[in-house]
Design a protein around this motif. Structure first.
Motif, PDB file in Angstrom:
ATOM      1  N   VAL A  41      -4.428 -11.588   8.262  1.00 56.84           N
ATOM      2  CA  VAL A  41      -4.062 -12.198   7.022  1.00 56.84           C
ATOM      3  C   VAL A  41      -4.414 -11.129   6.008  1.00 56.84           C
ATOM      4  CG1 VAL A  41      -4.227 -14.177   5.569  1.00 56.84           C
ATOM      5  CG2 VAL A  41      -4.276 -14.440   8.011  1.00 56.84           C
ATOM      6  N   LEU A  42      -3.534 -10.982   4.922  1.00 56.74           N
ATOM      7  CA  LEU A  42      -3.894  -9.820   3.768  1.00 56.74           C
ATOM      8  C   LEU A  42      -3.159 -10.631   2.836  1.00 56.74           C
ATOM      9  CD1 LEU A  42      -2.482  -6.482   5.156  1.00 56.74           C
ATOM     10  CD2 LEU A  42      -4.927  -7.428   5.102  1.00 56.74           C
ATOM     11  N   ASP A  43      -4.045 -10.492   1.403  1.00 59.63           N
ATOM     12  CA  ASP A  43      -3.767 -10.676   0.124  1.00 59.63           C
ATOM     13  C   ASP A  43      -3.389  -9.368  -0.589  1.00 59.63           C
ATOM     14  OD1 ASP A  43      -3.633 -13.352   0.032  1.00 59.63           O
ATOM     15  OD2 ASP A  43      -5.736 -13.639  -0.501  1.00 59.63           O
ATOM     16  N   ASP A  44      -2.789  -9.474  -1.596  1.00 57.54           N
ATOM     17  CA  ASP A  44      -2.530  -8.365  -2.532  1.00 57.54           C
ATOM     18  C   ASP A  44      -2.067  -7.010  -1.897  1.00 57.54           C
ATOM     19  OD1 ASP A  44      -3.374 -10.101  -4.816  1.00 57.54           O
ATOM     20  OD2 ASP A  44      -5.332  -9.309  -4.265  1.00 57.54           O
ATOM     21  N   ALA A  45      -1.135  -7.280  -0.821  1.00 62.66           N
ATOM     22  CA  ALA A  45      -0.779  -6.023   0.183  1.00 62.66           C
ATOM     23  C   ALA A  45       0.280  -5.150  -0.896  1.00 62.66           C
ATOM     24  CB  ALA A  45      -0.352  -6.712   1.157  1.00 62.66           C
ATOM     25  N   VAL A  46       0.276  -4.040  -0.367  1.00 63.64           N
ATOM     26  CA  VAL A  46       1.277  -3.076  -0.737  1.00 63.64           C
ATOM     27  C   VAL A  46       1.644  -2.117   0.527  1.00 63.64           C
ATOM     28  CG1 VAL A  46       1.830  -0.971  -2.080  1.00 63.64           C
ATOM     29  CG2 VAL A  46       0.155  -2.587  -2.956  1.00 63.64           C
ATOM     30  N   GLU A  47       3.209  -2.059   0.813  1.00 61.51           N
ATOM     31  CA  GLU A  47       3.580  -1.719   1.811  1.00 61.51           C
ATOM     32  C   GLU A  47       4.263  -0.313   1.569  1.00 61.51           C
ATOM     33  OE1 GLU A  47       6.754  -3.291   5.177  1.00 61.51           O
ATOM     34  OE2 GLU A  47       7.669  -2.925   3.118  1.00 61.51           O
ATOM     35  N   TYR A  48       4.026   0.406   2.469  1.00 67.45           N
ATOM     36  CA  TYR A  48       4.329   2.037   2.257  1.00 67.45           C
ATOM     37  C   TYR A  48       5.441   2.306   3.611  1.00 67.45           C
ATOM     38  CZ  TYR A  48       0.641   2.663  -1.123  1.00 67.45           C
ATOM     39  OH  TYR A  48      -0.339   2.315  -2.076  1.00 67.45           O
ATOM     40  N   ALA A  49       6.682   2.537   3.186  1.00 64.59           N
ATOM     41  CA  ALA A  49       7.657   2.806   4.380  1.00 64.59           C
ATOM     42  C   ALA A  49       8.488   3.960   4.117  1.00 64.59           C
ATOM     43  CB  ALA A  49       8.215   1.622   4.995  1.00 64.59           C
ATOM     44  N   PRO A  50       8.979   4.615   5.136  1.00 67.11           N
ATOM     45  CA  PRO A  50      10.056   5.710   4.399  1.00 67.11           C
ATOM     46  C   PRO A  50      11.503   4.987   4.365  1.00 67.11           C
ATOM     47  CG  PRO A  50       9.567   5.476   6.772  1.00 67.11           C
ATOM     48  CD  PRO A  50       8.368   4.758   6.350  1.00 67.11           C
ATOM     49  N   ASP A  51      12.123   5.362   3.397  1.00 65.53           N
ATOM     50  CA  ASP A  51      13.403   5.174   3.153  1.00 65.53           C
ATOM     51  C   ASP A  51      14.349   5.663   4.390  1.00 65.53           C
ATOM     52  OD1 ASP A  51      16.298   5.946   2.069  1.00 65.53           O
ATOM     53  OD2 ASP A  51      15.594   4.326   0.635  1.00 65.53           O
ATOM     54  N   ALA A  52      15.264   4.793   4.913  1.00 69.93           N
ATOM     55  CA  ALA A  52      16.019   5.331   6.121  1.00 69.93           C
ATOM     56  C   ALA A  52      17.057   6.284   5.675  1.00 69.93           C
ATOM     57  CB  ALA A  52      16.834   4.015   6.723  1.00 69.93           C
ATOM     58  N   ARG A  53      17.534   6.361   4.380  1.00 67.34           N
ATOM     59  CA  ARG A  53      18.321   7.455   4.253  1.00 67.34           C
ATOM     60  C   ARG A  53      17.803   8.797   3.639  1.00 67.34           C
ATOM     61  NH1 ARG A  53      21.148   4.981  -0.307  1.00 67.34           N
ATOM     62  NH2 ARG A  53      19.816   3.140   0.029  1.00 67.34           N
ATOM     63  N   THR A  54      16.615   8.755   2.840  1.00 63.40           N
ATOM     64  CA  THR A  54      16.102   9.886   2.229  1.00 63.40           C
ATOM     65  C   THR A  54      14.820  10.425   2.922  1.00 63.40           C
ATOM     66  OG1 THR A  54      14.915   8.847   0.735  1.00 63.40           O
ATOM     67  CG2 THR A  54      17.167   9.363   0.012  1.00 63.40           C
ATOM     68  N   GLY A  55      14.145   9.358   3.724  1.00 67.58           N
ATOM     69  CA  GLY A  55      13.057   9.667   4.435  1.00 67.58           C
ATOM     70  C   GLY A  55      11.731   9.737   3.189  1.00 67.58           C
ATOM     71  N   GLU A  56      12.056   9.380   1.974  1.00 66.68           N
ATOM     72  CA  GLU A  56      11.099   9.422   0.961  1.00 66.68           C
ATOM     73  C   GLU A  56      10.250   8.029   1.110  1.00 66.68           C
ATOM     74  OE1 GLU A  56      11.600   8.907  -3.725  1.00 66.68           O
ATOM     75  OE2 GLU A  56      12.780  10.632  -2.842  1.00 66.68           O
ATOM     76  N   ILE A  57       8.938   8.000   0.754  1.00 66.73           N
ATOM     77  CA  ILE A  57       8.199   6.823   1.057  1.00 66.73           C
ATOM     78  C   ILE A  57       8.268   5.910  -0.016  1.00 66.73           C
ATOM     79  CG2 ILE A  57       5.838   6.028   1.012  1.00 66.73           C
ATOM     80  CD1 ILE A  57       6.741   7.646   3.523  1.00 66.73           C
ATOM     81  N   VAL A  58       8.412   4.783   0.352  1.00 65.48           N
ATOM     82  CA  VAL A  58       8.881   3.592  -0.569  1.00 65.48           C
ATOM     83  C   VAL A  58       7.558   2.873  -0.764  1.00 65.48           C
ATOM     84  CG1 VAL A  58      10.351   1.851  -1.236  1.00 65.48           C
ATOM     85  CG2 VAL A  58      11.506   3.853  -0.240  1.00 65.48           C
ATOM     86  N   LYS A  59       7.192   2.382  -1.894  1.00 68.71           N
ATOM     87  CA  LYS A  59       6.195   1.508  -2.326  1.00 68.71           C
ATOM     88  C   LYS A  59       6.793   0.271  -2.652  1.00 68.71           C
ATOM     89  CE  LYS A  59       2.068   1.186  -5.096  1.00 68.71           C
ATOM     90  NZ  LYS A  59       1.061   1.797  -6.269  1.00 68.71           N
ATOM     91  N   THR A  60       6.271  -0.786  -1.952  1.00 70.59           N
ATOM     92  CA  THR A  60       6.815  -2.289  -2.216  1.00 70.59           C
ATOM     93  C   THR A  60       5.251  -3.073  -2.255  1.00 70.59           C
ATOM     94  OG1 THR A  60       8.637  -1.868  -0.688  1.00 70.59           O
ATOM     95  CG2 THR A  60       8.238  -4.107  -1.379  1.00 70.59           C
ATOM     96  N   GLU A  61       5.316  -3.791  -3.449  1.00 71.09           N
ATOM     97  CA  GLU A  61       4.023  -4.594  -3.722  1.00 71.09           C
ATOM     98  C   GLU A  61       4.513  -5.921  -2.989  1.00 71.09           C
ATOM     99  OE1 GLU A  61       2.181  -4.669  -7.368  1.00 71.09           O
ATOM    100  OE2 GLU A  61       2.620  -2.712  -7.591  1.00 71.09           O
ATOM    101  N   LEU A  62       3.680  -6.518  -2.167  1.00 67.41           N
ATOM    102  CA  LEU A  62       4.044  -7.886  -1.621  1.00 67.41           C
ATOM    103  C   LEU A  62       3.559  -8.850  -2.310  1.00 67.41           C
ATOM    104  CD1 LEU A  62       3.710  -6.650   2.102  1.00 67.41           C
ATOM    105  CD2 LEU A  62       5.734  -6.687   0.841  1.00 67.41           C
ATOM    106  N   LYS A  63       4.200  -9.887  -2.820  1.00 69.27           N
ATOM    107  CA  LYS A  63       3.392 -10.788  -3.869  1.00 69.27           C
ATOM    108  C   LYS A  63       2.882 -12.093  -3.257  1.00 69.27           C
ATOM    109  CE  LYS A  63       5.556  -8.464  -7.382  1.00 69.27           C
ATOM    110  NZ  LYS A  63       4.449  -7.642  -8.189  1.00 69.27           N
ATOM    111  N   SER A  64       2.974 -12.268  -1.912  1.00 64.71           N
ATOM    112  CA  SER A  64       2.101 -13.309  -1.248  1.00 64.71           C
ATOM    113  C   SER A  64       1.449 -12.783  -0.287  1.00 64.71           C
ATOM    114  CB  SER A  64       3.434 -14.258  -0.617  1.00 64.71           C
ATOM    115  OG  SER A  64       3.934 -13.642   0.252  1.00 64.71           O
TER     116      SER A  64
END
Length: 93
Positions: free
Chosen positions: A43-66
């Protein structure tokens, strides 16, 4: 003989602090560890996800709000106190 520490003891010591999680595949998360079970479901709070974009391969940073629950079957590596890919040698940071 050096003192031994069991894996679940190490995770228990990390509760309330930041943890870097490398998932199976290419997704990574950083967040505050709030709890876990014997299966290493987390169980995590204040999580940030880093995942590659399927088209460009660039890392996308997504702040998860819950608060989130991660399935322990998909966790590959836990780094207590880790700051994530932005601060890693692989990122040049």
């Amino acid at each position: 003989m050096a003192n031994r520490i069991l894996p679940l003891e190490l995770i228990d010591k990390a509760i309330g602090s930041q943890i870097w999680i490398l998932m199976r595949g290419q997704t990574e998360l950083v967040g505050t560890l709030r709890g876990f079970d014997d299966y290493v479901n987390l169980v995590l709070d204040d999580a940030v996800e880093y995942a590659p974009d399927a088209r460009t391969g660039e890392i996308v940073k997504t702040e998860l709000k819950s608060e989130i629950l991660l399935n322990g079957n998909h966790v590959a590596v836990l780094v207590p106190g880790g700051t994530g890919p932005e601060g890693s040698l692989a990122a040049g940071g």
